[in-house]
Design an enzyme around this catalytic site. Sequence first.
Site, short mmCIF file in Angstrom:
data_model
loop_
_atom_site.label_atom_id
_atom_site.label_comp_id
_atom_site.label_asym_id
_atom_site.label_seq_id
_atom_site.Cartn_x
_atom_site.Cartn_y
_atom_site.Cartn_z
N ASN A 129 1.68 7.59 4.50
CA ASN A 129 1.88 7.45 3.00
C ASN A 129 3.02 6.50 2.70
O ASN A 129 3.21 5.92 1.66
CB ASN A 129 2.20 8.87 2.10
CG ASN A 129 3.32 9.68 2.99
OD1 ASN A 129 3.52 9.50 4.28
ND2 ASN A 129 4.00 10.51 2.35
N SER A 206 1.62 16.39 8.26
CA SER A 206 1.30 17.64 7.73
C SER A 206 2.07 18.82 8.21
O SER A 206 2.31 18.71 9.57
CB SER A 206 -0.48 17.70 7.79
OG SER A 206 -0.74 17.75 9.12
N VAL A 209 -0.48 19.95 11.65
CA VAL A 209 -0.15 19.16 12.84
C VAL A 209 1.31 19.26 13.26
O VAL A 209 1.49 19.77 14.61
CB VAL A 209 -0.39 17.60 12.76
CG1 VAL A 209 -0.11 16.94 13.71
CG2 VAL A 209 -1.99 17.55 12.28
N GLY A 210 2.15 19.47 12.46
CA GLY A 210 3.62 19.74 12.84
C GLY A 210 3.91 21.17 13.60
O GLY A 210 4.36 21.11 14.61
N GLU A 227 9.26 16.71 9.70
CA GLU A 227 9.51 16.31 8.40
C GLU A 227 8.17 16.59 7.81
O GLU A 227 7.05 15.80 8.12
CB GLU A 227 9.85 14.99 7.85
CG GLU A 227 11.21 14.57 8.49
CD GLU A 227 12.29 15.09 7.33
OE1 GLU A 227 11.81 16.06 6.90
OE2 GLU A 227 13.34 14.80 8.09
N CYS A 261 5.62 13.36 -0.01
CA CYS A 261 5.86 14.69 0.57
C CYS A 261 7.09 15.32 -0.70
O CYS A 261 7.20 16.38 -0.68
CB CYS A 261 6.57 14.94 1.72
SG CYS A 261 8.10 13.44 1.92
N GLU A 429 16.96 14.09 8.83
CA GLU A 429 17.04 12.79 9.11
C GLU A 429 17.88 11.96 8.24
O GLU A 429 18.57 12.70 7.13
CB GLU A 429 15.85 12.00 8.96
CG GLU A 429 14.83 12.75 10.06
CD GLU A 429 13.29 11.82 10.01
OE1 GLU A 429 12.41 12.15 9.30
OE2 GLU A 429 13.41 10.97 10.92
P1 NAD Z 1 -1.05 14.16 9.55
O1 NAD Z 1 -0.27 15.39 9.96
O2 NAD Z 1 -2.59 14.14 9.54
O3 NAD Z 1 -0.79 12.84 10.59
C1 NAD Z 1 0.63 12.30 10.75
C2 NAD Z 1 0.77 11.87 12.06
O4 NAD Z 1 0.54 12.57 13.04
C3 NAD Z 1 -0.13 10.43 12.15
O5 NAD Z 1 0.26 9.47 12.94
C4 NAD Z 1 -1.40 11.36 12.91
O6 NAD Z 1 -2.21 10.39 13.51
C5 NAD Z 1 -0.62 12.04 13.92
N1 NAD Z 1 -1.21 13.07 14.60
C6 NAD Z 1 -2.40 13.80 14.01
N2 NAD Z 1 -2.64 14.79 14.86
C7 NAD Z 1 -1.96 14.74 16.01
C8 NAD Z 1 -1.62 15.39 17.30
N3 NAD Z 1 -2.53 16.54 17.43
N4 NAD Z 1 -0.64 15.07 17.99
C9 NAD Z 1 0.24 14.22 17.66
N5 NAD Z 1 0.11 13.46 16.57
C10 NAD Z 1 -0.87 13.83 15.83
O7 NAD Z 1 -0.49 13.70 8.30
P2 NAD Z 1 -0.69 12.55 7.09
O8 NAD Z 1 -2.12 13.04 6.52
O9 NAD Z 1 -0.86 11.26 8.06
O10 NAD Z 1 0.45 12.52 6.38
C11 NAD Z 1 0.62 13.35 5.09
C12 NAD Z 1 1.66 14.52 5.13
O11 NAD Z 1 2.87 13.92 5.57
C13 NAD Z 1 1.61 15.26 4.11
O12 NAD Z 1 1.71 16.69 4.47
C14 NAD Z 1 3.05 15.15 3.82
O13 NAD Z 1 3.75 16.12 3.04
C15 NAD Z 1 3.81 14.61 5.06
N6 NAD Z 1 4.92 13.73 4.83
C16 NAD Z 1 6.06 14.52 4.97
C17 NAD Z 1 7.50 13.62 4.95
C18 NAD Z 1 8.89 14.31 5.06
O14 NAD Z 1 9.61 13.65 5.02
N7 NAD Z 1 8.89 15.89 4.83
C19 NAD Z 1 7.41 12.49 4.43
C20 NAD Z 1 5.88 11.90 4.14
C21 NAD Z 1 4.70 12.63 4.39
#
Ligand code: NAD
Length: 453
Positions: A129, A206, A209-210, A227, A261, A429
Amino acid sequence: MLKVLNPATEELVATVPAASAQDVDAAVVRATTAQAKWASAAPGDRARLLRRFAVVVDEHLEELAQLEVREAGHVIGNARWEAGNVRDLLDFAAGGVERLNGRQIPVPGGLNVTILEPLGVVGVIAPWNFPMPIAAWGTAPALAAGNAVILKPAETTPITALRLAELALEAGLPEGLFQVLPGAGDVAGNALVEHPGVAKIVFTGSTRVGQQIMAKCADRVKRLTLELGGKSPNIVFADADVEAAALATPMSYLDNSGQDCCARTRILVQRSVYDRFLEIVRPAVESVVVGDPSDEKTQMGPLISRSQLERVRSYVPSGTGIHGTAPEGPGFWFPPTLLTDVDPTSPVATEEVFGPVAVVLPFDDEADAIRLANATEYGLSGSIWTRDVGRALRVSGAVRAGNLSVNSHSSVRYWTPFGGYKQSGLGRELGPDALAAFTETKNVFISTESTEA
Ligand code: NAD
């Protein structure tokens, strides 16, 4: 191979090789060698190289911005800001290299000092994003604190990250110190998380995944910053400048097509001004300019992908709410949407939609506003609109979220700490302590006892 599509046209922008677990192994070997040299270089020299990196980014600002428009569909004004943010983060972090001070602590029998040592190799896993800024939030302070970085960008947005790695080399950063490995999350991302040679993971993405990454890091007690998602409230009290609050509302959740986010997607309005607020906000939402992101006048572009478009659609009951307009035809378009008369416990009011969709909910008094604001598993951001200073402070104290703003919608500034409460994240951060998050504190006691007989 990763296929990168232009989200505004669905045209193929590039195909990029996807890194395997073996590629991650090789990158960690290179990073480990580079980090040892980097950490032993003079702090002034490290700072100078990071400043030069910032200058090179600045020289390529327009190119980076145009790439972001093509791969992520960001409107050009935002994309320029994002490239500038990378430059600023590098500059800010460079300023910290020569100020990464430990402490001298008074103790009996000797001298006690603390030393902030780099962690080693840091893995930064970024979402799609805000591909450039979020990559730099982790990378810049990690490098400044003496670490090497391996960045895994999101599958859909690897291009600007790859270009930043080239610019780092052009600026004179040593080979292997900052590497970018595009790849699938469950392959390259997972390999970074599981690799014993990676000391810390900085994950933005997300909550689902986190949580998985946190569980895996637990096996090695690996350092971790998370995050994650958000469902942030925008609380408008009757004593606020209601017109200003209403006019600021559309872009508080439509910026980046709502794929933010910190988007203020739960708009809580005191019942006595609810109708007036809607009267002002309706035309403001309807007139948001949605279209070609490379046009300077455009306020909102497309969503990132077809799957994201389907996801957003699934949340919005047909024929409800206030809608703006969006282009027809190719591209992943969804119109600005504001939903009223929504059950506060329904999915659209409680889950992160990550699209241009918000709900408006009425509340009765301050206690009711706080209750509604906190009725979420998330706690990332929020806004409070009031002219009463006491109320602004009381409500700021009561809302369980990491980044609040009063009479504005600001969230992310590189000078100030950023991060979430509850399931929005772990750690912080940015801000004055950004570098310290990439160090271990070593305590050294030196005895002053005489050894003479
Ligand atoms: P996502 O969790 O699908 O993917 C994020 C990253 O993680 C990508 O690079 C993806 O390839 C990687 N990933 C996916 N599965 C993994 C695994 N099993 N092991 C290691 N890495 C893996 O999220 P997204 O759809 O790319 O991003 C959107 C999400 O990010 C939303 O929930 C949004 O709120 C969040 N976000 C949070 C912040 C913040 O600072 N809090 C900022 C921006 C986005």
